[in-house]
Design a protein around this motif. Sequence first.
Motif, PDB file in Angstrom:
ATOM      1  N   VAL A   1       0.871  -1.168   0.000  1.00 10.84           N
ATOM      2  CA  VAL A   1       0.000   0.000   0.000  1.00 10.84           C
ATOM      3  C   VAL A   1       0.906   1.215   0.000  1.00 10.84           C
ATOM      4  O   VAL A   1       1.756   1.367   0.874  1.00 10.84           O
TER       5      VAL A   1
ATOM      6  N   TYR B   1      -2.830   6.549   0.908  1.00 10.22           N
ATOM      7  CA  TYR B   1      -4.277   6.403   0.983  1.00 10.22           C
ATOM      8  C   TYR B   1      -4.917   7.481   1.846  1.00 10.22           C
ATOM      9  O   TYR B   1      -4.277   8.064   2.717  1.00 10.22           O
ATOM     10  N   THR B   2      -6.177   7.720   1.552  1.00 13.74           N
ATOM     11  CA  THR B   2      -7.106   8.456   2.412  1.00 13.74           C
ATOM     12  C   THR B   2      -8.338   7.563   2.519  1.00 13.74           C
ATOM     13  O   THR B   2      -8.353   6.465   1.961  1.00 13.74           O
TER      14      THR B   2
ATOM     15  N   MET C   1      -7.022   5.029  -2.598  1.00  9.51           N
ATOM     16  CA  MET C   1      -5.838   4.259  -2.196  1.00  9.51           C
ATOM     17  C   MET C   1      -5.042   3.875  -3.436  1.00  9.51           C
ATOM     18  O   MET C   1      -5.614   3.497  -4.460  1.00  9.51           O
ATOM     19  N   GLN C   2      -3.708   3.934  -3.317  1.00  7.79           N
ATOM     20  CA  GLN C   2      -2.811   3.484  -4.387  1.00  7.79           C
ATOM     21  C   GLN C   2      -1.996   2.302  -3.854  1.00  7.79           C
ATOM     22  O   GLN C   2      -1.418   2.382  -2.770  1.00  7.79           O
TER      23      GLN C   2
ATOM     24  N   HIS D   1     -15.246  -1.746  -4.693  1.00  5.79           N
ATOM     25  CA  HIS D   1     -14.422  -0.586  -5.040  1.00  5.79           C
ATOM     26  C   HIS D   1     -14.284  -0.439  -6.555  1.00  5.79           C
ATOM     27  O   HIS D   1     -14.199  -1.433  -7.269  1.00  5.79           O
TER      28      HIS D   1
ATOM     29  N   THR E   1      -5.298   1.799  -8.261  1.00 11.57           N
ATOM     30  CA  THR E   1      -5.940   2.833  -7.468  1.00 11.57           C
ATOM     31  C   THR E   1      -7.366   2.378  -7.183  1.00 11.57           C
ATOM     32  O   THR E   1      -8.058   1.906  -8.087  1.00 11.57           O
TER      33      THR E   1
ATOM     34  N   THR F   1     -11.146   3.283  -5.146  1.00 11.00           N
ATOM     35  CA  THR F   1     -12.005   4.217  -4.447  1.00 11.00           C
ATOM     36  C   THR F   1     -13.286   3.506  -4.053  1.00 11.00           C
ATOM     37  O   THR F   1     -13.873   2.825  -4.900  1.00 11.00           O
TER      38      THR F   1
ATOM     39  N   HIS G   1     -10.976   3.549  -0.343  1.00 10.05           N
ATOM     40  CA  HIS G   1      -9.794   2.740  -0.037  1.00 10.05           C
ATOM     41  C   HIS G   1     -10.191   1.321   0.387  1.00 10.05           C
ATOM     42  O   HIS G   1     -11.319   1.085   0.806  1.00 10.05           O
TER      43      HIS G   1
END
Length: 113
Positions: free
Chosen positions: A26, A29-30, A34-35, A53, A102, A104, A106
């Motif tokens: 990882v 992230y927020t 997340m990436q 996600h 990525t 969304t 996270h």
Amino acid sequence: MSDIKLFAQPDEVAWTLLDNGNRRRVIVYTDELMQVEFDFEEGAVGAMHSHPHVQASYVAEGRFEVTVDGKSAIIGKGGSFIVPSGAQHGVKALEKGRLVDTFTPHRSDFLDG
């Protein structure tokens, strides 16, 4: 925000070894985004699965056979693909490769171990 990681350098982010022999880390992230970086050996498989996600993936190295929602394509270095929420998807590394994904929102499951 419950948990957040705004910055990352490659040497400070640990890899997690996965059951299938691949590995991930990882990156940042927020709560909303997340990436994650995935590393595959040649022939390695990311098994078909789905999640709620939305996922966008960038092929940083290698070539992958990618299947999303019953459609397949060969995606090489510099290419991308997107996985809509709930779509069945998976990959096979046609050569050693690396994906930068990525998500969304996270993936809390990636933060829980």
